[in-house]
Design a protein around this motif. Sequence first.
Motif, mmCIF file in Angstrom:
data_model
loop_
_atom_site.group_PDB
_atom_site.id
_atom_site.type_symbol
_atom_site.label_atom_id
_atom_site.label_comp_id
_atom_site.label_asym_id
_atom_site.label_seq_id
_atom_site.Cartn_x
_atom_site.Cartn_y
_atom_site.Cartn_z
ATOM 1 N N MET A 60 0.844 -0.998 0.004
ATOM 2 C CA MET A 60 -0.056 0.209 -0.043
ATOM 3 C C MET A 60 0.799 1.304 -0.017
ATOM 4 S SD MET A 60 -1.765 -0.357 3.587
ATOM 5 C CE MET A 60 -2.065 1.083 4.051
ATOM 6 N N VAL B 14 -8.761 14.518 2.058
ATOM 7 C CA VAL B 14 -7.484 13.469 1.666
ATOM 8 C C VAL B 14 -7.872 12.396 1.825
ATOM 9 C CG1 VAL B 14 -5.143 13.278 2.354
ATOM 10 C CG2 VAL B 14 -5.943 15.501 2.172
ATOM 11 N N GLY B 15 -7.858 11.499 0.810
ATOM 12 C CA GLY B 15 -8.046 10.051 0.997
ATOM 13 C C GLY B 15 -9.426 9.688 0.439
ATOM 14 N N GLY B 17 -10.756 6.310 0.469
ATOM 15 C CA GLY B 17 -11.146 5.189 1.144
ATOM 16 C C GLY B 17 -12.677 5.212 1.395
ATOM 17 N N ALA B 19 -14.166 6.434 4.069
ATOM 18 C CA ALA B 19 -14.555 7.741 4.893
ATOM 19 C C ALA B 19 -14.533 8.913 3.864
ATOM 20 C CB ALA B 19 -13.376 7.560 5.823
ATOM 21 N N LEU B 37 -8.702 13.843 -3.053
ATOM 22 C CA LEU B 37 -7.053 13.537 -3.453
ATOM 23 C C LEU B 37 -6.676 12.315 -2.859
ATOM 24 C CD1 LEU B 37 -6.229 16.905 -1.883
ATOM 25 C CD2 LEU B 37 -6.261 16.493 -4.115
ATOM 26 N N ASP B 38 -6.232 11.239 -3.770
ATOM 27 C CA ASP B 38 -5.606 10.201 -3.345
ATOM 28 C C ASP B 38 -4.343 9.661 -3.968
ATOM 29 O OD1 ASP B 38 -6.954 7.650 -1.689
ATOM 30 O OD2 ASP B 38 -5.247 7.181 -2.784
ATOM 31 N N GLN B 46 -8.464 0.901 1.184
ATOM 32 C CA GLN B 46 -8.139 -0.486 1.485
ATOM 33 C C GLN B 46 -9.094 -1.440 1.288
ATOM 34 O OE1 GLN B 46 -4.879 -1.062 1.369
ATOM 35 N NE2 GLN B 46 -4.481 1.134 1.614
ATOM 36 N N TYR B 47 -10.263 -1.152 2.200
ATOM 37 C CA TYR B 47 -11.243 -2.020 2.082
ATOM 38 C C TYR B 47 -12.016 -2.280 0.716
ATOM 39 C CZ TYR B 47 -15.212 -4.785 4.238
ATOM 40 O OH TYR B 47 -16.039 -5.608 4.516
ATOM 41 N N THR B 89 -2.388 11.461 -6.531
ATOM 42 C CA THR B 89 -1.938 12.973 -5.990
ATOM 43 C C THR B 89 -1.588 12.828 -4.777
ATOM 44 O OG1 THR B 89 -3.428 13.750 -7.899
ATOM 45 C CG2 THR B 89 -2.698 15.139 -5.973
ATOM 46 N N CYS B 120 -8.972 11.891 5.723
ATOM 47 C CA CYS B 120 -9.375 10.357 5.922
ATOM 48 C C CYS B 120 -8.218 9.482 5.309
ATOM 49 C CB CYS B 120 -10.666 10.155 4.795
ATOM 50 S SG CYS B 120 -11.934 11.561 5.202
ATOM 51 N N GLN B 145 -4.345 -9.927 0.523
ATOM 52 C CA GLN B 145 -5.441 -9.779 0.243
ATOM 53 C C GLN B 145 -5.749 -8.785 -0.970
ATOM 54 O OE1 GLN B 145 -7.511 -7.833 3.657
ATOM 55 N NE2 GLN B 145 -8.951 -9.230 3.446
ATOM 56 N N PHE B 273 -3.278 -2.703 13.493
ATOM 57 C CA PHE B 273 -3.061 -1.450 12.724
ATOM 58 C C PHE B 273 -2.512 -0.160 13.364
ATOM 59 C CE2 PHE B 273 -6.337 -4.257 10.826
ATOM 60 C CZ PHE B 273 -6.235 -4.115 9.693
ATOM 61 N N GLY B 315 -13.071 8.367 9.885
ATOM 62 C CA GLY B 315 -12.284 7.144 9.451
ATOM 63 C C GLY B 315 -11.049 6.623 10.642
ATOM 64 N N MET B 320 -8.738 3.217 15.054
ATOM 65 C CA MET B 320 -9.241 2.147 14.173
ATOM 66 C C MET B 320 -10.648 1.961 14.564
ATOM 67 S SD MET B 320 -6.704 1.406 12.806
ATOM 68 C CE MET B 320 -7.622 -0.003 11.833
ATOM 69 N N GLY B 322 -12.663 0.089 11.423
ATOM 70 C CA GLY B 322 -13.292 -0.748 10.431
ATOM 71 C C GLY B 322 -13.930 0.180 9.546
HETATM 72 C C1 LIG Z 1 -4.620 -3.969 4.356
HETATM 73 C C2 LIG Z 1 -5.807 -3.542 5.071
HETATM 74 C C3 LIG Z 1 -6.828 -4.523 5.114
HETATM 75 C C4 LIG Z 1 -8.220 -4.322 5.933
HETATM 76 N N1 LIG Z 1 -9.116 -5.254 5.975
HETATM 77 C C5 LIG Z 1 -10.297 -4.904 6.562
HETATM 78 C C6 LIG Z 1 -11.328 -5.460 6.557
HETATM 79 O O1 LIG Z 1 -11.397 -6.509 6.314
HETATM 80 N N2 LIG Z 1 -12.756 -5.192 7.498
HETATM 81 C C7 LIG Z 1 -12.755 -3.973 7.832
HETATM 82 O O2 LIG Z 1 -13.719 -3.570 8.606
HETATM 83 N N3 LIG Z 1 -11.593 -2.950 7.885
HETATM 84 C C8 LIG Z 1 -10.442 -3.432 7.220
HETATM 85 N N4 LIG Z 1 -9.318 -2.594 7.301
HETATM 86 C C9 LIG Z 1 -9.232 -1.458 8.007
HETATM 87 C C10 LIG Z 1 -9.542 -0.459 6.940
HETATM 88 O O3 LIG Z 1 -8.738 0.312 6.552
HETATM 89 C C11 LIG Z 1 -10.929 0.141 6.697
HETATM 90 O O4 LIG Z 1 -11.904 -0.057 7.704
HETATM 91 C C12 LIG Z 1 -11.238 1.288 5.949
HETATM 92 O O5 LIG Z 1 -10.599 0.872 4.673
HETATM 93 C C13 LIG Z 1 -10.956 2.479 6.354
HETATM 94 O O6 LIG Z 1 -11.195 3.393 5.608
HETATM 95 P P1 LIG Z 1 -10.660 4.939 5.477
HETATM 96 O O7 LIG Z 1 -11.265 5.480 4.731
HETATM 97 O O8 LIG Z 1 -10.632 5.119 6.964
HETATM 98 O O9 LIG Z 1 -9.080 4.372 5.238
HETATM 99 P P2 LIG Z 1 -8.541 3.820 3.780
HETATM 100 O O10 LIG Z 1 -9.477 2.895 3.124
HETATM 101 O O11 LIG Z 1 -7.269 3.070 4.446
HETATM 102 O O12 LIG Z 1 -8.247 4.978 2.930
HETATM 103 C C14 LIG Z 1 -7.433 5.923 2.804
HETATM 104 C C15 LIG Z 1 -7.069 6.561 1.786
HETATM 105 O O13 LIG Z 1 -6.103 7.847 1.861
HETATM 106 C C16 LIG Z 1 -5.202 7.797 0.994
HETATM 107 N N5 LIG Z 1 -4.304 8.610 1.753
HETATM 108 C C17 LIG Z 1 -3.735 8.628 3.031
HETATM 109 N N6 LIG Z 1 -2.765 9.579 3.141
HETATM 110 C C18 LIG Z 1 -2.860 10.322 1.896
HETATM 111 C C19 LIG Z 1 -2.236 11.358 1.616
HETATM 112 N N7 LIG Z 1 -1.069 12.029 2.248
HETATM 113 N N8 LIG Z 1 -2.194 11.814 0.214
HETATM 114 C C20 LIG Z 1 -3.084 11.358 -0.738
HETATM 115 N N9 LIG Z 1 -3.935 10.237 -0.458
HETATM 116 C C21 LIG Z 1 -3.409 9.669 0.811
HETATM 117 C C22 LIG Z 1 -4.906 6.311 0.776
HETATM 118 O O14 LIG Z 1 -4.208 6.207 -0.694
HETATM 119 C C23 LIG Z 1 -6.022 5.695 0.559
HETATM 120 O O15 LIG Z 1 -6.777 5.330 -0.401
HETATM 121 C C24 LIG Z 1 -8.227 -3.116 6.727
HETATM 122 C C25 LIG Z 1 -7.190 -2.037 6.498
HETATM 123 C C26 LIG Z 1 -5.953 -2.439 5.910
HETATM 124 C C27 LIG Z 1 -4.788 -1.518 5.757
#
Ligand SMILES: Cc1cc2nc3c(=O)[nH]c(=O)nc-3n(C[C@H](O)[C@@H](O)[C@H](O)COP(=O)(O)OP(=O)(O)OC[C@H]3O[C@@H](n4cnc5c(N)ncnc54)[C@H](O)[C@@H]3O)c2cc1C
Lengths: 93, 487
Positions: A60, B14-15, B17, B19, B37-38, B46-47, B89, B120, B145, B273, B315, B320, B322
């Motif tokens: 990642m 930012v992000g 994912g 969130a 931005l991502d 990730q998910y 980006t 995020c 995965q 994590f 997020g 942490m 999920g």
């Molecule tokens: C490998 C992995 C497997 C997981 N599996 C599960 C699961 O099976 N079930 C579950 O409930 N949760 C799982 N999780 C936890 C999980 O991350 C999620 O619950 C969910 O994806 C969180 O969403 P999020 O939007 O907070 O972050 P993420 O999905 O992690 O998205 C964050 C995004 O922000 C971007 N980003 C970060 N910093 C920057 C920056 N400075 N500039 C530009 N872009 C940036 C990243 O590229 C990424 O796309 C997993 C996490 C990981 C790391």
Amino acid sequence: MKAQRISKIEHGTPVSLIVNGQEIQAQAGESIAAALLAAGQRQISQNSKSRAPRGYFCGMGMCFECVATVDGVPNVRTCITEVTPGCVVETGS
Amino acid sequence: MIPRKPDTTEIAIVGAGPAGVAAAVTAARAGASVTVLDEYARPGGQYYKQPVHTDGGPSYPHSLASTIQQGRELLEGLSHPGIDLQCNTLAWNISADELVLDLYSPAGARALQAQRIILCAGATERAVPFPGWTLPGVIMAGAGQLMLKAHGLLPGKTFLLAGTGPLLQLAAVQLLEAGAQIAALVELRSRTEFLKSAAHLWRYPDKLGQGFATLQKLLQARVPIKFGHTIAQALGETEVSGAVIMRVDGDGQPIPGSETRFEVDTICLNYGFTPATELPRIAGCEQYFDQDYATYATATNDSLETSIAGILAAGETRGMGGAEVAVIEGQLAGSVAAQQLGFSPPFDQNGLSDKRLQARAVAASLGKMFQLKPGLCALAADDVPVCRCEEVSAGEVRAAIRNGVVQLNQLKPWTRAGMGRCQGRICGDILRQIVAAETGLPLSEIQPFTARAPVKPVPLEVVGGPVAETDTLTWEDHVGGYGVART
Ligand SMILES: Cc1cc2nc3c(=O)[nH]c(=O)nc-3n(C[C@H](O)[C@@H](O)[C@H](O)COP(=O)(O)OP(=O)(O)OC[C@H]3O[C@@H](n4cnc5c(N)ncnc54)[C@H](O)[C@@H]3O)c2cc1C
Ligand code: FES
């Protein structure tokens, strides 16, 4: 150890890239790391101090263990960089 | 370099994912113009990572197909005309006073000024160091995965999964369904601890049911589950050819004489994590110690505003939780930010807040179940590299601690740990554990490495330094790893 493409999943259009001077087959849209693993190349970089082999680890973009020189640009993270047809990849530094 | 006037937007996220996407869709539907931005080439985080070749239909392993489908539905919202999605980006810096993000993409460097910023950034998987953990073929469970989900690729033939928590079991089922051999699943918690802690989930029958269904699939497939064990060594010269596991005592300390060996070609690790908090920390957003997951995360109020005016977080960056928590918080943050700018968001914020608290409560119970155990630090024998980039050994770290080091920032000048290109993202959390184990200080008193811009290495000219030819670019021409400005 070659990574296995799961046969029942449809894969993308074939593209080829040049890795350390050898042509390998990849599929459009996939990451360079995926193409390297599918071609059986697990060592992607080496540690700058000990020269120990390193490869795909976090998947990642966090660890920088999968970096290679891509089309002349060094330190490209292959796990988050998609293949482009004919791209030239040098691994092992 | 002549500073260029920043681009502008109403809400920068930012992000992309769960969130970030939920925040963007909510704010755009309320009428705001949003820039997402991502760093990755495609949205989903990730998910909700999507397959690159297909739409992830029925040919995908069953347990992956449903997540892919859910993700696709959420991501469809990004086609809203009020959303400008900018992939590839990196947001490498943030200025809290002007709400400006510094961006870097293959097209070059830019700045973006917003009226509200929602962070995020997600989380990073955690591994503990052990002999052989840097060998190619030792990967994070999530990295395995991702190969499966995004590329339809099995990164090995015979796997050993080791660590603690529900992700390991889920990953094992997905690998199995894709045709992998699983030599063993190695879970840190003992069977008794596992069952006792599962009892804490009795109030959340959905989660409990999902957990047991996953476990059931593994048992049906006769996957050996080694409770109360840890990975202790990866074997092989240039890549993994085997693994040694050991039984652990209640503190996680490996018990000598309990070694068992497996012939495997791939080892997948997940010991929980660490929230990605670099940007919020650079901005000066207050951090808090999340007791349930024993990690630092970004503090917010109930409206998801951080301590810095105009900056919100949602997020995993704020602890942490999920994917479900991430989506709810994204909706709430998008809604709050849009309302502050005078728009009328489509959600009842009180309803969302209630849902959020419930989902967070489940996540907290899960976190308590699967914390790291301090005895695992013993796996990092004195000659094992802890900092993978700079190959700083556990022995060097312990020597520095004996000389009075009690914080990670003090370790840097002593050992260079955390000064490599990953900037301490992989070793930071584990170094905190080692410092705690050696000094007896509680984890909550050991601060993460100070975050500095750029959050990932970028070419020197991006931050205003001399322009290098790309074909001679080395790490010394990057700032943020091996580079200048990191002392
Ligand atoms: C490998 C992995 C497997 C997981 N599996 C599960 C699961 O099976 N079930 C579950 O409930 N949760 C799982 N999780 C936890 C999980 O991350 C999620 O619950 C969910 O994806 C969180 O969403 P999020 O939007 O907070 O972050 P993420 O999905 O992690 O998205 C964050 C995004 O922000 C971007 N980003 C970060 N910093 C920057 C920056 N400075 N500039 C530009 N872009 C940036 C990243 O590229 C990424 O796309 C997993 C996490 C990981 C790391
Ligand atoms: S595998 Fe970690 S950055 Fe690519």
